[in-house]
Design a protein around this motif. Structure first.
Motif, short mmCIF file in Angstrom:
data_model
loop_
_atom_site.label_atom_id
_atom_site.label_comp_id
_atom_site.label_asym_id
_atom_site.label_seq_id
_atom_site.Cartn_x
_atom_site.Cartn_y
_atom_site.Cartn_z
N GLY A 12 0.81 -1.22 0.00
CA GLY A 12 0.00 0.00 0.00
C GLY A 12 0.83 1.26 0.00
O GLY A 12 2.06 1.23 -0.05
N ARG A 13 0.14 2.38 0.09
CA ARG A 13 0.79 3.68 -0.12
C ARG A 13 1.69 4.12 1.04
O ARG A 13 2.50 5.00 0.85
N ASP A 74 -5.66 7.91 10.87
CA ASP A 74 -7.07 7.55 10.74
C ASP A 74 -7.32 6.13 11.23
O ASP A 74 -8.34 5.85 11.87
N LEU A 75 -6.34 5.23 10.97
CA LEU A 75 -6.51 3.83 11.35
C LEU A 75 -6.42 3.66 12.86
O LEU A 75 -7.14 2.87 13.45
N GLY A 92 1.55 10.39 3.60
CA GLY A 92 0.27 9.67 3.69
C GLY A 92 -0.87 10.60 4.05
O GLY A 92 -1.84 10.19 4.67
N CYS A 94 -4.14 12.61 3.88
CA CYS A 94 -5.42 12.49 3.22
C CYS A 94 -6.50 12.96 4.19
O CYS A 94 -6.20 13.25 5.34
N HIS A 157 -11.84 8.04 1.98
CA HIS A 157 -10.56 8.76 1.91
C HIS A 157 -10.48 9.59 0.65
O HIS A 157 -10.87 9.12 -0.42
N SER A 159 -7.55 12.19 -1.30
CA SER A 159 -6.31 12.98 -1.26
C SER A 159 -6.33 14.02 -2.37
O SER A 159 -6.32 15.20 -2.10
P1 AMP Z 1 -3.35 1.53 1.85
O1 AMP Z 1 -2.61 0.47 2.63
O2 AMP Z 1 -2.62 1.96 0.62
O3 AMP Z 1 -4.79 1.19 1.60
O4 AMP Z 1 -3.32 2.86 2.76
C1 AMP Z 1 -4.11 3.01 3.87
C2 AMP Z 1 -3.83 4.34 4.53
O5 AMP Z 1 -3.16 5.26 3.66
C3 AMP Z 1 -5.09 5.05 4.92
O6 AMP Z 1 -5.63 4.54 6.10
C4 AMP Z 1 -4.61 6.47 5.05
O7 AMP Z 1 -4.01 6.65 6.32
C5 AMP Z 1 -3.53 6.59 4.00
N1 AMP Z 1 -3.96 7.29 2.76
C6 AMP Z 1 -3.34 8.36 2.23
N2 AMP Z 1 -3.95 8.77 1.11
C7 AMP Z 1 -4.97 7.94 0.91
C8 AMP Z 1 -5.99 7.84 -0.10
N3 AMP Z 1 -6.06 8.67 -1.12
N4 AMP Z 1 -6.88 6.83 -0.01
C9 AMP Z 1 -6.80 5.94 1.01
N5 AMP Z 1 -5.89 6.01 1.98
C10 AMP Z 1 -4.98 6.98 1.96
#
Ligand code: AMP
Length: 284
Positions: A12-13, A74-75, A92, A94, A157, A159
């Motif tokens: 993930g991001r 947020d998590l 991160g 958003c 979410h 961004s």
């Molecule tokens: P992922 O593992 O990529 O789904 O990321 C989850 C976390 O990335 C979220 O709980 C947010 O804290 C952060 N995040 C940052 N930008 C975004 C976005 N555009 N959409 C979802 N999560 C984001």
């Protein structure tokens, strides 16, 4: 074996920026494409990395299974996890926002259904704003819910806003502002506490160093005063006498932004042999 266990997103991001930040703190992990890898040793013998889903990290750290970790704020709040947020990390970023079809207004939320993956953040928002609406828990693409008749609005979410726009949805209000954060277990033994505190201080130092450069330059004595009185610095520039008479070196820390303009100005002030160096840490 007593090493600090740092939980890091396995995909993930948040994964790569988290590993890059640790790398800048001299905790380097060999990056493997395999997302099933559960843990890794690091370049620091006192630290290892535990890979987990970003959403599981708040609970993993709260339970003490990992000593500390990097995940989304947020998590942590959504999970109501008893992990201690030590600092925000500046990536991160958003927001969790409520959105609906064109023409949607805040007043229309009352009595509506709102599809979401973050029911607790939404419930807190609705309570704070005294709105009676029904959260509908969804797992997948939240944006599809209004089209499928599952809900009138969504809470998801955002961004850049491009996903909302692609689904003809418009933001109505922000529920929560988030970014990646560094969390620690609520209770740590003395040794682990010291290791977590050292890492927190290295992280602060790394974040403080981001966007700063170290400049070194030489100057003739006749230009020294006007250079040192015009040059930006954290406290005051360092002035060192060179072995050659009448020659000085001036060192200073400056913001990376606007560096090209500053260098032009320094040359006008008589600076020569200008070196621009990156800074790893700024420890106050
Ligand atoms: P992922 O593992 O990529 O789904 O990321 C989850 C976390 O990335 C979220 O709980 C947010 O804290 C952060 N995040 C940052 N930008 C975004 C976005 N555009 N959409 C979802 N999560 C984001």
């Amino acid at each position: 074996n007593g090493a600090l266990k740092i939980a890091v997103p396995n995909k993930g991001r948040l994964k790569m920026p988290a590993l890059e930040l640790l790398g800048k703190c001299q905790i380097r992990v060999e990056i493997a494409e395999d997302e099933r890898r559960l843990w890794a040793e690091t370049s620091d013998p006192q630290a290892c990395v535990v890979f987990a889903r970003a959403e599981d990290i708040p609970d993993i750290v709260a339970s003490g299974a990992a000593d500390c970790g990097i995940t989304g704020l947020d998590l942590v709040v959504e999970k109501k996890a008893n992990a201690t947020v030590l600092q925000n990390l500046g990536f991160g970023k958003c927001r969790v926002a409520i959105a609906g079809p064109k023409g949607s207004k805040l007043a229309m939320l009352s009595g509506s259904r709102i599809a979401t993956k973050t029911p607790n953040l939404l419930a807190t928002y609705l309570k704070r704003n005294k709105i009676r609406a029904k959260p509908v828990m969804v797992k997948g693409a939240t944006e599809l819910s209004p089209m499928l008749g599952i809900s009138e609005f969504i809470c998801d979410h955002v961004s850049t806003g491009s996903t909302l726009a692609a689904n003809a949805l418009f933001e109505i209000d922000t529920v929560f502002e988030s970014e990646a954060c560094f969390v620690s277990a609520p209770e740590l033994g003395a040794e682990k506490k010291t290791l977590v505190e050292s890492l927190a201080s290295l992280i602060s130092g790394t974040l403080a160093a981001g966007g700063k450069k170290y400049l070194m330059m030489n100057v003739d004595e006749r230009n020294l005063k006007r250079l040192t009185t015009s040059i930006p610095s954290a406290k005051s520039p360092t002035v060192l006498q060179l072995a050659k008479k009448g020659q000085f070196a001036v060192h200073t820390v400056v913001p990376a932004q606007g560096l090209a303009g500053l260098i032009r100005r320094l040359k006008e002030l008589g600076a020569r042999d200008i070196l621009v160096l990156g800074i790893n840490q700024v420890i106050a």
